[in-house]
Design an enzyme around this catalytic site. Structure first.
Site, PDB file in Angstrom:
ATOM      1  N   GLU A  85      -2.113   5.892  -1.904  1.00  0.00           N
ATOM      2  CA  GLU A  85      -2.383   6.790  -0.777  1.00  0.00           C
ATOM      3  C   GLU A  85      -1.078   7.479  -0.409  1.00  0.00           C
ATOM      4  O   GLU A  85      -0.007   7.140  -0.934  1.00  0.00           O
ATOM      5  CB  GLU A  85      -2.911   6.012   0.438  1.00  0.00           C
ATOM      6  N   GLY A 133      -0.952   0.292  10.002  1.00  0.00           N
ATOM      7  CA  GLY A 133       0.229   0.625   9.227  1.00  0.00           C
ATOM      8  C   GLY A 133      -0.147   1.220   7.878  1.00  0.00           C
ATOM      9  O   GLY A 133      -1.258   1.026   7.379  1.00  0.00           O
ATOM     10  N   CYS A 134       0.787   1.942   7.278  1.00  0.00           N
ATOM     11  CA  CYS A 134       0.501   2.615   6.008  1.00  0.00           C
ATOM     12  C   CYS A 134       0.255   1.618   4.882  1.00  0.00           C
ATOM     13  O   CYS A 134      -0.763   1.690   4.178  1.00  0.00           O
ATOM     14  CB  CYS A 134       1.640   3.572   5.664  1.00  0.00           C
ATOM     15  N   TYR A 135       1.177   0.674   4.690  1.00  0.00           N
ATOM     16  CA  TYR A 135       0.964  -0.365   3.678  1.00  0.00           C
ATOM     17  C   TYR A 135      -0.279  -1.191   4.006  1.00  0.00           C
ATOM     18  O   TYR A 135      -1.045  -1.584   3.116  1.00  0.00           O
ATOM     19  CB  TYR A 135       2.156  -1.305   3.628  1.00  0.00           C
TER      20      TYR A 135
END
EC number: 1.2.1.38
Length: 319
Positions: free
Chosen positions: A288, A135-137
């Site tokens: 990011e 996942g991004c987080y």
């Protein structure tokens, strides 16, 4: 003679799909085999991605997609929507490399977890056929915590802020620009899937609170962690420098990154490292782009490793 790999994309309509199309088009060894989207079926891919010509979006069923037998296929679908495609590829084209961007297989030990910079993942990703994209987080939080994981106590706190593209294209308050204007919107105050994901990978519980910001993209996480014993800033800084030495997509700097610093870059920035006066509490930040290192760029890293290519092929190293 160098080989060209055929790449399929399922769920091409979303924001991450757009970034993946751009990366596939610019990759020296990739060729788009198909792009599947029910909503865009029949329209040229070039309408969304001018870099790609001569290909139309299609509405492919799981069996139809698997029958194409691409070398690899990226599933850019919502959570819970990819199982039929996985089953179809298992039956008709088991050698196709699948990279799943949802959370469906991040807790499945039969799938490689694709965060190449951490956990000696490169060894497990080389030649892998089934890869769960983080996942991004979860990517940002793990990059921030990993170098000090062995010297902190349980329950570090992660405060996360993301642009609204992280909420996808299905209308909701989390991607409603009017509701977000001049606003910061908290959600999933406990038990968020990325909280569980980071807990699983770090083998320690964390407390994570996500928020949506009016910006389109970009992620910023601020981590507070209690140290097991007093440690100087110099020693903690050395852990980060050592962990990411030779990692072109992870930049370590002194200054605290801002959310906009992560927008549009293909890697991540770690900075703002602070040890409070008693040397028992640490603060560190990571920025990011949720659509890039948090999704599409990481998927290309994983594809490259699985297909035996240079990990950064088609990716611009640096920030």
């Amino acid at each position: 003679m160098s080989r060209t790999f055929s790449i399929g994309l399922i769920g091409a309509r979303g924001f991450t799909g757009r970034e993946l199309l751009k990366l596939i088009a610019g990759h020296p060894a990739f060729e788009l085999a198909f792009a599947s989207s029910r909503e865009l079926a029949g329209t040229p891919v070039s309408d969304m991605a001018p870099e790609i010509s001569g290909v139309d979006f299609e509405a492919l069923s799981p069996d139809e997609a698997a029958a194409r037998k691409p070398d690899a296929c990226v599933l850019a679908l919502p959570d819970g929507a990819g199982a039929a495609f996985v089953a179809a590829f298992e039956a008709a084209s088991p050698e196709t490399v699948l990279v799943d961007l949802s959370a469906d297989y991040r807790f499945d030990d039969n799938w490689a977890y694709g965060l190449p910079e951490l956990y000696r993942q490169r060894e497990g990703l080389a030649g892998a056929k089934r890869i769960a994209n983080p996942g991004c987080y979860a990517t940002a939080a793990q990059l921030a915590l990993h170098p000090v994981n062995a010297i902190i106590e349980d329950y570090p706190s992660v405060f996360g802020v993301s642009g609204y593209s992280g909420a996808g294209t299905t209308p909701s308050r989390k991607n409603d620009t009017e509701a977000l204007a001049d606003n910061l919107m908290p959600y999933a105050l406990s038990g968020h899937k990325h909280e569980r994901e980071v807990t699983r990978q770090l083998r320690r519980p964390i407390a994570f609170t996500p928020h949506v910001h009016p910006a389109f993209s970009g992620i910023l996480v601020t981590v507070h962690a209690r140290l097991r014993q007093p440690v100087s800033l110099e020693k903690v800084s050395a852990l980060y420098e050592e962990a990411y030495a030779g990692e072109p997509l992870v930049k370590v700097q002194d200054a605290a990154p801002e959310l906009k610093d992560g927008t549009g870059i293909q890697g991540a920035i770690i900075g703002g490292l602070t040890v409070v006066a008693d040397q028992r509490r640490l603060v560190v930040l990571c920025a990011e782009d949720n659509l890039l290192k948090g999704a599409a760029v990481q998927a290309v890293q994983n594809l490259n490793l699985a297909l035996g290519l240079d990990e950064l092929s088609g990716i611009t190293a640096g920030n």
